[in-house]
Scaffold this motif. Structure first.
Motif, PDB file in Angstrom:
ATOM      1  N   VAL A 323      51.268  42.487  44.850  1.00  0.00           N
ATOM      2  CA  VAL A 323      51.178  42.885  43.443  1.00  0.00           C
ATOM      3  C   VAL A 323      49.734  42.689  42.969  1.00  0.00           C
ATOM      4  CG1 VAL A 323      52.021  42.393  41.116  1.00  0.00           C
ATOM      5  CG2 VAL A 323      53.579  42.246  43.069  1.00  0.00           C
ATOM      6  N   PHE A 324      49.267  43.614  42.140  1.00  0.00           N
ATOM      7  CA  PHE A 324      47.917  43.504  41.589  1.00  0.00           C
ATOM      8  C   PHE A 324      47.914  42.389  40.547  1.00  0.00           C
ATOM      9  CE2 PHE A 324      44.525  44.253  38.625  1.00  0.00           C
ATOM     10  CZ  PHE A 324      43.474  44.738  39.397  1.00  0.00           C
ATOM     11  N   ILE A 325      47.159  41.323  40.804  1.00  0.00           N
ATOM     12  CA  ILE A 325      47.057  40.186  39.896  1.00  0.00           C
ATOM     13  C   ILE A 325      45.571  39.902  39.685  1.00  0.00           C
ATOM     14  CG2 ILE A 325      47.650  37.769  39.495  1.00  0.00           C
ATOM     15  CD1 ILE A 325      49.987  38.134  41.427  1.00  0.00           C
ATOM     16  N   SER A 326      45.160  39.802  38.442  1.00  0.00           N
ATOM     17  CA  SER A 326      43.737  39.651  38.154  1.00  0.00           C
ATOM     18  C   SER A 326      43.557  38.922  36.828  1.00  0.00           C
ATOM     19  CB  SER A 326      43.067  41.034  38.094  1.00  0.00           C
ATOM     20  OG  SER A 326      41.746  40.953  37.613  1.00  0.00           O
ATOM     21  N   THR A 327      42.341  38.480  36.583  1.00  0.00           N
ATOM     22  CA  THR A 327      42.005  37.959  35.265  1.00  0.00           C
ATOM     23  C   THR A 327      41.796  39.123  34.305  1.00  0.00           C
ATOM     24  OG1 THR A 327      39.639  37.940  35.778  1.00  0.00           O
ATOM     25  CG2 THR A 327      40.879  35.922  36.222  1.00  0.00           C
ATOM     26  N   VAL A 328      41.885  38.829  33.030  1.00  0.00           N
ATOM     27  CA  VAL A 328      41.661  39.853  32.006  1.00  0.00           C
ATOM     28  C   VAL A 328      40.236  40.385  32.086  1.00  0.00           C
ATOM     29  CG1 VAL A 328      41.500  40.232  29.518  1.00  0.00           C
ATOM     30  CG2 VAL A 328      43.448  38.982  30.466  1.00  0.00           C
ATOM     31  N   ASP A 329      39.283  39.498  32.359  1.00  0.00           N
ATOM     32  CA  ASP A 329      37.885  39.927  32.438  1.00  0.00           C
ATOM     33  C   ASP A 329      37.685  40.980  33.517  1.00  0.00           C
ATOM     34  OD1 ASP A 329      38.030  37.366  31.078  1.00  0.00           O
ATOM     35  OD2 ASP A 329      35.847  37.364  31.143  1.00  0.00           O
ATOM     36  N   GLY A 330      38.412  40.852  34.632  1.00  0.00           N
ATOM     37  CA  GLY A 330      38.256  41.807  35.719  1.00  0.00           C
ATOM     38  C   GLY A 330      39.009  43.098  35.508  1.00  0.00           C
ATOM     39  N   ALA A 331      39.789  43.185  34.428  1.00  0.00           N
ATOM     40  CA  ALA A 331      40.619  44.369  34.206  1.00  0.00           C
ATOM     41  C   ALA A 331      40.105  45.271  33.093  1.00  0.00           C
ATOM     42  CB  ALA A 331      42.052  43.943  33.879  1.00  0.00           C
ATOM     43  N   GLN A 332      38.997  44.903  32.442  1.00  0.00           N
ATOM     44  CA  GLN A 332      38.504  45.760  31.366  1.00  0.00           C
ATOM     45  C   GLN A 332      38.165  47.140  31.917  1.00  0.00           C
ATOM     46  OE1 GLN A 332      36.128  44.181  28.264  1.00  0.00           O
ATOM     47  NE2 GLN A 332      34.761  45.925  28.144  1.00  0.00           N
ATOM     48  N   GLY A 333      38.635  48.166  31.218  1.00  0.00           N
ATOM     49  CA  GLY A 333      38.424  49.536  31.655  1.00  0.00           C
ATOM     50  C   GLY A 333      39.558  50.084  32.490  1.00  0.00           C
ATOM     51  N   SER A 334      40.486  49.229  32.951  1.00  0.00           N
ATOM     52  CA  SER A 334      41.601  49.694  33.771  1.00  0.00           C
ATOM     53  C   SER A 334      42.851  49.804  32.908  1.00  0.00           C
ATOM     54  CB  SER A 334      41.843  48.741  34.936  1.00  0.00           C
ATOM     55  OG  SER A 334      42.275  47.476  34.463  1.00  0.00           O
ATOM     56  N   GLU A 335      43.937  50.277  33.512  1.00  0.00           N
ATOM     57  CA  GLU A 335      45.188  50.467  32.804  1.00  0.00           C
ATOM     58  C   GLU A 335      46.329  50.502  33.801  1.00  0.00           C
ATOM     59  OE1 GLU A 335      45.150  55.343  32.659  1.00  0.00           O
ATOM     60  OE2 GLU A 335      44.526  54.221  30.904  1.00  0.00           O
ATOM     61  N   ALA A 336      47.557  50.457  33.311  1.00  0.00           N
ATOM     62  CA  ALA A 336      48.748  50.587  34.147  1.00  0.00           C
ATOM     63  C   ALA A 336      49.925  50.906  33.237  1.00  0.00           C
ATOM     64  CB  ALA A 336      49.025  49.296  34.932  1.00  0.00           C
ATOM     65  N   ARG A 358      38.388  39.105  24.203  1.00  0.00           N
ATOM     66  CA  ARG A 358      39.138  38.970  25.448  1.00  0.00           C
ATOM     67  C   ARG A 358      40.628  39.249  25.205  1.00  0.00           C
ATOM     68  NH1 ARG A 358      36.813  34.920  26.981  1.00  0.00           N
ATOM     69  NH2 ARG A 358      35.632  35.704  28.765  1.00  0.00           N
ATOM     70  N   LEU A 359      41.149  38.774  24.090  1.00  0.00           N
ATOM     71  CA  LEU A 359      42.549  39.033  23.752  1.00  0.00           C
ATOM     72  C   LEU A 359      42.779  40.521  23.547  1.00  0.00           C
ATOM     73  CD1 LEU A 359      45.339  37.844  23.044  1.00  0.00           C
ATOM     74  CD2 LEU A 359      44.548  37.693  20.664  1.00  0.00           C
ATOM     75  N   ASN A 360      41.847  41.188  22.899  1.00  0.00           N
ATOM     76  CA  ASN A 360      41.958  42.631  22.677  1.00  0.00           C
ATOM     77  C   ASN A 360      42.038  43.391  23.992  1.00  0.00           C
ATOM     78  OD1 ASN A 360      41.939  45.176  21.483  1.00  0.00           O
ATOM     79  ND2 ASN A 360      39.739  45.167  21.122  1.00  0.00           N
ATOM     80  N   VAL A 361      41.230  42.994  24.970  1.00  0.00           N
ATOM     81  CA  VAL A 361      41.275  43.646  26.279  1.00  0.00           C
ATOM     82  C   VAL A 361      42.642  43.471  26.914  1.00  0.00           C
ATOM     83  CG1 VAL A 361      40.328  43.645  28.621  1.00  0.00           C
ATOM     84  CG2 VAL A 361      38.792  43.443  26.668  1.00  0.00           C
ATOM     85  N   GLY A 362      43.165  42.251  26.885  1.00  0.00           N
ATOM     86  CA  GLY A 362      44.453  41.992  27.512  1.00  0.00           C
ATOM     87  C   GLY A 362      45.591  42.773  26.877  1.00  0.00           C
ATOM     88  N   LEU A 363      45.515  43.008  25.577  1.00  0.00           N
ATOM     89  CA  LEU A 363      46.607  43.669  24.861  1.00  0.00           C
ATOM     90  C   LEU A 363      46.528  45.190  24.889  1.00  0.00           C
ATOM     91  CD1 LEU A 363      46.784  41.404  21.666  1.00  0.00           C
ATOM     92  CD2 LEU A 363      48.282  41.343  23.675  1.00  0.00           C
ATOM     93  N   THR A 364      45.438  45.745  25.411  1.00  0.00           N
ATOM     94  CA  THR A 364      45.254  47.204  25.343  1.00  0.00           C
ATOM     95  C   THR A 364      45.152  47.861  26.715  1.00  0.00           C
ATOM     96  OG1 THR A 364      42.861  46.837  25.068  1.00  0.00           O
ATOM     97  CG2 THR A 364      44.168  47.156  23.062  1.00  0.00           C
ATOM     98  N   ARG A 365      45.727  47.242  27.753  1.00  0.00           N
ATOM     99  CA  ARG A 365      45.693  47.847  29.089  1.00  0.00           C
ATOM    100  C   ARG A 365      46.974  48.632  29.397  1.00  0.00           C
ATOM    101  NH1 ARG A 365      41.234  48.629  29.408  1.00  0.00           N
ATOM    102  NH2 ARG A 365      41.252  47.959  27.247  1.00  0.00           N
ATOM    103  N   ALA A 366      48.057  48.428  28.650  1.00  0.00           N
ATOM    104  CA  ALA A 366      49.364  48.989  29.001  1.00  0.00           C
ATOM    105  C   ALA A 366      49.552  50.377  28.416  1.00  0.00           C
ATOM    106  CB  ALA A 366      50.480  48.064  28.514  1.00  0.00           C
TER     107      ALA A 366
END
Length: 522
Positions: A323-336, A358-366
């Motif tokens: 499973v793809f598991i990462s920190t929020v910092d490493g996921a900016q710009g990605s989505e799923a 950082r919270l904004n990034v985590g909440l806007t990837r989905a």
């Protein structure tokens, strides 16, 4: 610059509203409004003129088409193959119409051959680059430049606060330059985007019709098979709100009782959250046919490196695959399609979660579902219930989307518990304390937006004070750096002097024939 759907405003899934060639999934469709051939008629001097509206959509479609995409890859391979040959790489580069590179590579000897011949410079993710990095590409002396980014998401990594200032900060806030705000997001289900839209972007962001399975746009959000048709989130018809399937709705906050643990390296993990997430993933796989190992379908994100290790261990023990598991910092710009977010903290302190960017990034990837695993009372009560996490919990409570995790299955939080959560978050703000969220910041901030920001700093006076503070910090940093360098130079000169004069006196001297010989010493 500006927000736009968690920063991208459809950059990956689609383009601006009204661009016909942007509307189809994965570049393999496209409207008949434009053809690949149109992309070559830009007047010859880089000024797109009358075909500006069609040129970029056509370019995107052309680059994604099978044969042309292969040609682009072959050109890149050819450039790499001749990079060490004198003149060959320069010839290939000078004959290209589009050059893609990082900011640092833009200052290389090879790319500097383009100086004076660049018609357009497009600087993407400018809010993640330090100001010195962002200035490097301007050495090519472009005739026009477009600076894109989202100042409401992660800032560049820097050791000192003055170096966190970006070119966008200087232009938008300090110099109060006019800017464009990309106001349509093409990624998130409306129930997911509701909180970021209101809190981080002051209500200026809107949802494209395609984000709920209706309308025209990114085909992946409305497809009938796979995740979208599995029952977790059912696509709607005619633009009606999408239906949810119990606790697997578009937005769900799951309260996980547990405690945090600090690793030897100082990072933090939460074993109870990791085990709950592994159980939830098993449910998604077995009951809803979600492809756990497909990172475009599922990503598990967290704010701490130690929790990444704990999650990987729990997933491995549950036999769920890679499973793809990462920190929020490493996921900016990605989505799923589905994002599982582990908040970790359970001791009353928020740590990294205090950073609104950082919270904004985590909440806007989905795209379709966001599952937030957290110790809800920690999120609600930290900072006296006045932080961004308190606002998130209050939003979820008002929407009836808080569940308590249980091994037999999540259960909707009881009315008494929800009432206590509302009491804790009674003072939660309605808007982020940042001028960019309320009208764009600086001189562009409208009075009405300022009044509705719940204490947000939307005035030009606040922006000027912030700019002056940063200037003072920069001056202090430069002064300390100079003092440290002078001190280092003095120590080096003193050490060299001691090395020159330090010697062991010889024990005896002899004089023979005019030659002085030392014996018994160093």
């Amino acid at each position: 610059g500006g927000g736009g759907g968690g920063g991208e405003s459809g950059r990956e899934d689609g383009g601006e509203a009204g661009s016909g060639c942007f509307g189809d999934s994965d570049c393999d469709g496209g409207s008949d409004d434009c053809s690949v051939g149109e992309c070559s008629s830009d007047g010859g001097d880089g000024d797109w003129g009358g075909v500006a509206a069609a040129a970029w959509p056509c370019l995107r479609r052309a680059l994604c088409a099978g044969e042309l995409e292969l040609a682009v890859r072959e050109a890149a391979d050819a450039l790499r193959a001749v990079a060490g040959q004198d003149g060959a790489a320069e010839e290939l580069l000078l004959s290209a119409r589009f050059v893609f590179c990082t900011c640092s590579v833009a200052g290389s000897h090879l790319v500097r051959q383009l100086t004076g011949s660049v018609a357009w410079l497009v600087l993407d993710e400018a809010s993640q680059a330090t100001e010195p990095e962002a200035i490097v590409p301007f050495g090519s002396l472009p005739r026009r430049a477009v600076v894109c980014g989202d100042p409401r998401q992660l800032a560049p990594m820097a050791r000192t606060r003055p170096m966190e200032r970006t070119l966008m900060d200087r232009l938008m806030i300090e110099l109060r330059q006019p800017h464009l705000f990309l106001d349509t997001q093409y990624r998130m289900h409306p129930d997911i985007s509701a909180f970021p839209r209101s809190f981080f972007y002051g209500g200026r962001l809107r949802d494209a019709p395609s984000t709920c399975g209706g309308g025209q746009g990114d085909g992946r959000t409305a497809q009938a098979g796979g995740w979208a048709g599995s029952g977790v989130v059912r696509p709607s018809r005619g633009g009606a709100p999408c239906a949810s399937d119990g606790w697997l709705g578009p937005l769900t906050v799951l309260d996980v009782p547990g405690s945090e643990e600090r690793s030897g390296a100082g990072s933090i993990s939460n074993r109870a959250e990791a085990q709950a997430i592994a159980a939830a993933l098993r449910t998604l796989r077995d009951s809803h046919r979600l492809e756990l190992t497909n990172p475009t379908r599922l990503k598990v994100l967290t704010f701490y490196a130690a929790q990444v290790a704990a999650l990987r261990r729990a997933v491995r023990e549950a036999g769920l695959g890679r499973v793809f598991i990462s920190t929020v910092d490493g996921a900016q710009g990605s989505e799923a399609s589905v994002i599982v977010l582990s908040c970790v903290r359970a001791s009353g302190s928020l740590g990294f979660l205090q950073d609104q960017r950082r919270l904004n990034v985590g909440l806007t990837r989905a795209q379709r579902a966001l599952l937030v695993f957290a110790h809800v009372h920690t999120l609600a009560g930290a900072a006296g219930g006045t932080g961004a996490t308190a606002a998130l919990v209050r939003h979820a409570a008002d929407a009836g989307r808080i569940y308590t995790w249980h091994p037999a299955g999540p259960r909707r939080m009881g009315e008494a518990a929800v009432a206590s959560i509302r009491a804790l978050t009674a003072r939660a703000p309605t808007c982020a304390d940042d001028s960019a969220a309320c009208g764009g910041g600086g001189a562009a901030c409208a009075p009405a937006a300022s009044e509705g920001c719940g204490g947000g700093r939307c005035s030009g006076e606040a922006a000027a004070q912030d700019a002056a503070e940063r200037v003072r910090e920069m001056e202090a940093y430069v002064r300390r750096a100079r003092e440290a360098e002078e001190d280092k130079s003095q120590k080096r000169r003193r050490r060299e002097l001691l090395e020159r004069v330090a010697f062991k006196p010889p024990s005896s001297y002899s004089h023979d024939g005019g030659v002085l010989a030392a014996t018994g010493g160093a």
